[in-house]
Motif scaffolding. Structure first.
Motif, short mmCIF file in Angstrom:
data_model
loop_
_atom_site.label_atom_id
_atom_site.label_comp_id
_atom_site.label_asym_id
_atom_site.label_seq_id
_atom_site.Cartn_x
_atom_site.Cartn_y
_atom_site.Cartn_z
N CYS A 1 33.24 72.52 -109.10
CA CYS A 1 32.94 70.96 -110.34
C CYS A 1 32.87 71.53 -112.06
O CYS A 1 34.11 70.39 -112.96
CB CYS A 1 30.93 70.47 -110.19
N GLN B 1 35.95 70.71 -114.80
CA GLN B 1 35.47 69.44 -115.61
C GLN B 1 36.84 70.16 -117.26
O GLN B 1 37.13 69.79 -117.29
CB GLN B 1 34.82 69.36 -115.77
N CYS C 1 33.49 63.35 -115.67
CA CYS C 1 34.01 63.20 -114.43
C CYS C 1 32.84 62.81 -114.01
O CYS C 1 31.23 63.88 -114.53
CB CYS C 1 34.71 64.25 -113.83
N VAL D 1 39.43 66.15 -109.42
CA VAL D 1 38.99 65.39 -110.46
C VAL D 1 40.29 65.45 -111.90
O VAL D 1 40.64 64.61 -112.95
CB VAL D 1 38.21 66.81 -111.22
N SER E 1 40.98 62.16 -113.96
CA SER E 1 41.19 62.50 -115.10
C SER E 1 40.93 61.36 -116.17
O SER E 1 40.71 61.23 -117.60
CB SER E 1 41.06 63.91 -115.89
N ASP F 1 37.54 60.55 -104.06
CA ASP F 1 37.95 60.25 -105.89
C ASP F 1 38.47 59.11 -105.94
O ASP F 1 38.90 58.51 -104.86
CB ASP F 1 38.64 61.04 -106.48
#
Length: 365
Positions: free
Chosen positions: A227, A231, A239, A268, A272, A296
């Motif tokens: 994670c 990012q 996020c 992600v 984004s 997501d």
């Protein structure tokens, strides 16, 4: 019992073929030879008992019902490489058998006995599985070899761009800051493309070996690490991750990292540009599998393209402006097949994507 019957039973007793005889409609065990005792892991104490009483585990697997149906119908039942969980001295093992439940009927068509013969073919089954696995490995390796060559070929374009940009900066003096920024950005973008291509190439060579460890792996550290990396890589510092229960998995830590980095990274990356990007990660157990769900709220995938999303080099038509080579999901799909698991994906445009990864609860790879 007459002399001829005694002779038959003595002959069966000495036979190397595993044999048992049942003589009532509720499947009473009337005779068992040494070979069948060995298969069952039992002794003389079961003779005279009902089959279901002697083997409750076989009843749960449906064998008692099959025997009763054979008795009721008089129709012989035959099976090849049939799976059965056999418990011997408290240890349960999955084995495979060729067996026959042969109904012995009288002149009126009524069943008077069932002769049960069986052969343990577990070794044969395992040998066939190894042959199939080796064939699958060879095919898989050939496909990855072609893929690796293609990726290597793709390096030529970004290398040429980087080279051209560097030469331009070397030969042109007195460039403005705007012009310098333009060309350095072009070079950096080319280098990032090269990095991505090489990274995927390394992934492919790692998966080519197809020999994984089979340890119990906690996913807590791996998921949180991925994670944070995602990012940074995809400029997704805003996020929000909602992480639920993360069940441990049996397998290779590096392989799990590869799988989840591709899936979480995609989540992600493609969320984004949302005002409030959210990625949810959780797991659950279901019917012998551990299901990991990654959801997501990103750009989603067009419905008509879902069928081809796992093809190599395929990228959805709405991914322009996002980095990628169209390799990640293809690699994950192949690894999940090798792990005897599965990956499924559902998506809605501008609503997001949900990926489910199904891992065998007890892995045997």
């Amino acid at each position: 019992m007459n002399r001829f019957q005694n002779f038959i039973l003595q002959t069966l007793e000495k036979s190397r073929g595993a044999t048992a005889i049942y003589d009532t409609a509720d499947i009473r065990i009337a005779f068992v030879n040494s070979a069948m005792f060995e298969i069952w892991g039992r002794g003389e104490e079961i003779v005279g008992l009902l089959f279901g009483e002697a083997f409750p585990e076989f009843t749960e697997q449906g064998f008692t019902d099959i025997l009763k149906k054979v008795w009721a119908t008089g129709q012989t039942y035959e099976a090849i490489a049939y799976p059965a969980n056999v418990t011997i001295n408290g240890v349960t093992e999955l084995k495979y058998f060729d067996f026959i439940y042969q109904a012995i009927v009288d002149e009126e068509g009524k069943t008077s006995a069932i002769i049960h013969t069986a052969t343990d073919v577990s070794s044969r089954r395992q040998a066939l599985e190894k042959v199939r696995e080796q064939s699958a490995i060879m095919a898989f390796n050939n496909e990855l070899e072609i893929l690796a060559h293609t990726l290597s070929h793709d390096l030529k374009n970004p290398l040429s761009i980087a080279k051209m940009g560097t030469q331009y900066l070397q030969t042109k003096g007195g460039l403005s800051e705007t012009e310098q920024y333009k060309w350095t950005t072009i070079i950096l973008d080319a280098l990032v493309s090269i990095e991505n291509i090489i990274g995927h190439n390394i992934q492919l060579n790692q998966t080519r070996l197809l020999k994984y460890n089979n340890a119990c792996v906690s996913l807590e550290e791996i998921i949180h690490k991925i994670c944070l990396e995602s990012q940074t890589l995809y400029s997704g510092t805003n996020c929000v991750f909602k992480i639920g229960r993360l069940e441990p998995l049996y397998g290779d830590k590096d392989v799990f990292y590869q799988i989840f980095f591709n899936i979480i990274g995609n989540a992600v990356k493609y969320s984004s540009k949302q005002k409030k990007p959210i990625v949810e990660i959780s797991s659950s157990k279901k019917q012998g599998y551990i299901i990991y769900t990654i959801q997501d709220n990103g750009i989603g995938i067009p419905k008509k393209e879902l069928g081809s999303i796992f093809q190599q080099f395929h990228r959805a038509s709405n991914t322009e402006g996002f980095p990628g080579t169209g390799i990640g999901l293809c690699v994950v799909k192949k690894i999940m097949i090798r792990l005897k698991g599965n990956i499924t994906l559902s998506s809605l445009i501008d609503k997001g994507t949900t990926v489910e990864l199904s891992f065998p609860e007890l892995a045997e790879y």
